[in-house]
Design a protein around this motif. Sequence first.
Motif, short mmCIF file in Angstrom:
data_model
loop_
_atom_site.label_atom_id
_atom_site.label_comp_id
_atom_site.label_asym_id
_atom_site.label_seq_id
_atom_site.Cartn_x
_atom_site.Cartn_y
_atom_site.Cartn_z
N GLY A 1 -6.70 -8.26 2.03
CA GLY A 1 -6.19 -6.94 2.37
C GLY A 1 -6.46 -6.33 3.73
N ASP B 1 -5.84 -2.78 -6.81
CA ASP B 1 -5.36 -3.66 -5.75
C ASP B 1 -5.98 -5.04 -5.93
OD1 ASP B 1 -3.93 -4.36 -3.55
OD2 ASP B 1 -5.32 -3.50 -2.08
N GLU B 2 -5.23 -6.05 -5.52
CA GLU B 2 -5.71 -7.44 -5.60
C GLU B 2 -6.27 -7.71 -7.00
OE1 GLU B 2 -5.04 -9.22 -3.05
OE2 GLU B 2 -4.84 -7.74 -1.44
N THR C 1 0.81 -1.21 0.00
CA THR C 1 0.00 0.00 0.00
C THR C 1 0.85 1.27 0.00
OG1 THR C 1 -1.45 -1.31 1.42
CG2 THR C 1 -2.10 0.96 1.00
MG MG Z 1 -3.00 -4.98 0.50
#
Ligand code: MG
Length: 704
Positions: free
Chosen positions: A567, A399-400, A305
């Motif tokens: 996350g 993200d992801e 992050t």
């Molecule tokens: Mg993460």
Amino acid sequence: MPTEVAAKTSRSKTADTLADKLARLGITRDEDLVLHLPLRYEDHTRVVTLADVRVGETVQTEGDVVSTEIQYRPRRQLVCLLRDPRSEGASLVLRFFSFYPSHQKSLQPGLRVRVFGDVRDGYFGPEIVHAQFKVVNEATPLPDRLTPVYPTTAGLAQETLRKVIDRVIAADASRTSESLPEALVRKRSLWKFGDAVRFLHAPPPRLTGLVQKALDARTHPAWTRLKFDELLAQQLSLKAHRQARASRRAPVLTGTGALTRKLLERVPFKLTRAQQRVWREISHDLRRTMPMQRLLQGDVGSGKTIVAALAALQAIESGRQVAFMAPTEILAEQHYRKLQAWLGDLGIEIAWLSGSLPAKARRKAQEAIASGTAAFAVGTHALFQEGVGMPHLGLAIIDEQHRFGVAQRLALRDKGLADAHQLMMSATPIPRTLAMTFYADLDVSVLDEMPPGRTPVSTRLVSQKRRTEIIQWIGKACREGRQVYWVCPLIEESEKLELQTAVALHAELTRAFGDDVADAESSVAAQRIAVGLLHGRMKPDAKAATMAAFVRGDLQVLVATTVIEVGVDVPNASIMVIEHAERFGLAQLHQLRGRVGRGATESTCVLLFEEPLTDTARQRLKVIYETTDGFEIARQDLLIRGPGEFLGARQSGVPLLRFADIERDVALIEQARDAADELLRTEPAAAERHLERWLGGKQEFIKA
Ligand code: MG
Ligand code: ADP
């Protein structure tokens, strides 16, 4: 006249259905038929006399039909008795459990039939169940080649497939002509394309044991040539995709360093060496005109992050906007809060967008984004649905990324994102072979170092039978100040059932820990254990409130469905209990376990499982128990599931390999990669021809 019309329509109708059936196999062109290769072969070139038929063997033999009748015991079946006048007394029973009237009609007493199949020991001597058969006479010739067995689909007979494939190969020599320059083929001692396909569709009989074995194992040079071609086509298309990207222009994001420096000053840690290196790589990409497409890969907890935030700031310093997308509300919201805390007072406006935001708030956020006052937009993929344009978009962070589906990625492309830089992040490591093949168009940065101060998670496998024990142990741990995630079983068929289970589990634990307090009433240590519940059907506000209570430590136990899979970051939580761990995939288990072990306390992951276990479940639990290394887990996962499933959504965007095996054919992958470079450099026309043959109209998909 009418009959002619009727004949015509019926002919075109049958032609249609054949085309339909072929299309179901992915065959739409003649070229595809040539590349539709056999699964295995049968030897119909020899006939064994009935007297020589042996139980346990696969044979072709001949005999005269003595009788054919339908019997009803134990169930309806067609039974046909063959005898050969030339081999005295020898007989063979043909048995059909599923059959048509036409079977019975063909097997008329007195006719001579040639049959093929596996011989087993029947009640009346040797028999073949569901034999292939045809009526013959003395003059019926035997084939002089092995008979191919093709992958097929319902209603498409092997015979039909063989005929159309034969016809295409015989009709047009260009179908089997060489697509590659002779030098390239010779240098790698490859078979010629035409030789290879002709051999594979119709190999000669009586191959030596070694050659037959190679043919079956697909290591025969004919197979090698086809696999090489397939891998080459894949490499070429990935490179073509990359070239197309290189010719586009993204905004140059030079940055000033003003904001990134401030962020680094205020976070309570120093970047790891891996984070510094990766940050340099990304920072460099952002300064170029070629749109970045970089995958930042790092195990759960490796600190992706902060790297993303730094990249975002470089874009914002350059006067551009940034979109930050996460696959779930919870995760998006967590990013939003973290970014607020980090950047809020740097004078950067962050807009928060999610699908379930009230209309008014949503409109306000959209306006801030559209007018450019919000430099940063954080949210779920709703961020890029209808009507959310970002006029100054410079960088999109996903993200992801493995959790986003193809449709969503296509939507991203359509929103003009193609000309922005893209940073994708994933905790699911890509094994080397996959990186060389399906992901070869991306640049990859790897965070291969964990931030300091982490304690490894110890994993325990516990049978459901010992559930009470575990509950007691958890109660004790909570009174010592530890916090626990308790993940509900995954019920894929029904979200409703999953919800019910979550509610029931919450009630069970509340009761268990409540009783606990009652028992311990007199003791000083008595402390209430609060159990919270988090599931996908909750309103975002309620979800956020529950998460916040858990972060504050007001809740000791958080019962959750898999919404927390990706996350979520609560460093004080140090115990993870997963119910029915046997139902989860390896990647999921690894992700879930990664939720703990983020603070200084020693962490534990309890995998509760229900017996009996299937073989795959046992394999998975063994892997997760034995290793915490994300790369090793991904490698095992790939072995257990195969690349098709492993790739999940991405798979449907990129042509899957049909012949090459990415584990076994690593050497070929490397050769194909080199050959692709060589070909593009020296003979682009041949590269195009080759792509056309292998991918035809399907190349568009690749851009997903
Ligand atoms: Mg993460
Ligand atoms: P992930 O890679 O799984 O997304 P996060 O970015 O959520 O990991 O980081 C996990 C935790 O580690 C966060 O609490 C984050 O603040 C912390 N962290 C990140 N980098 C460092 C570092 N260099 N040193 C110490 N802690 C760090």
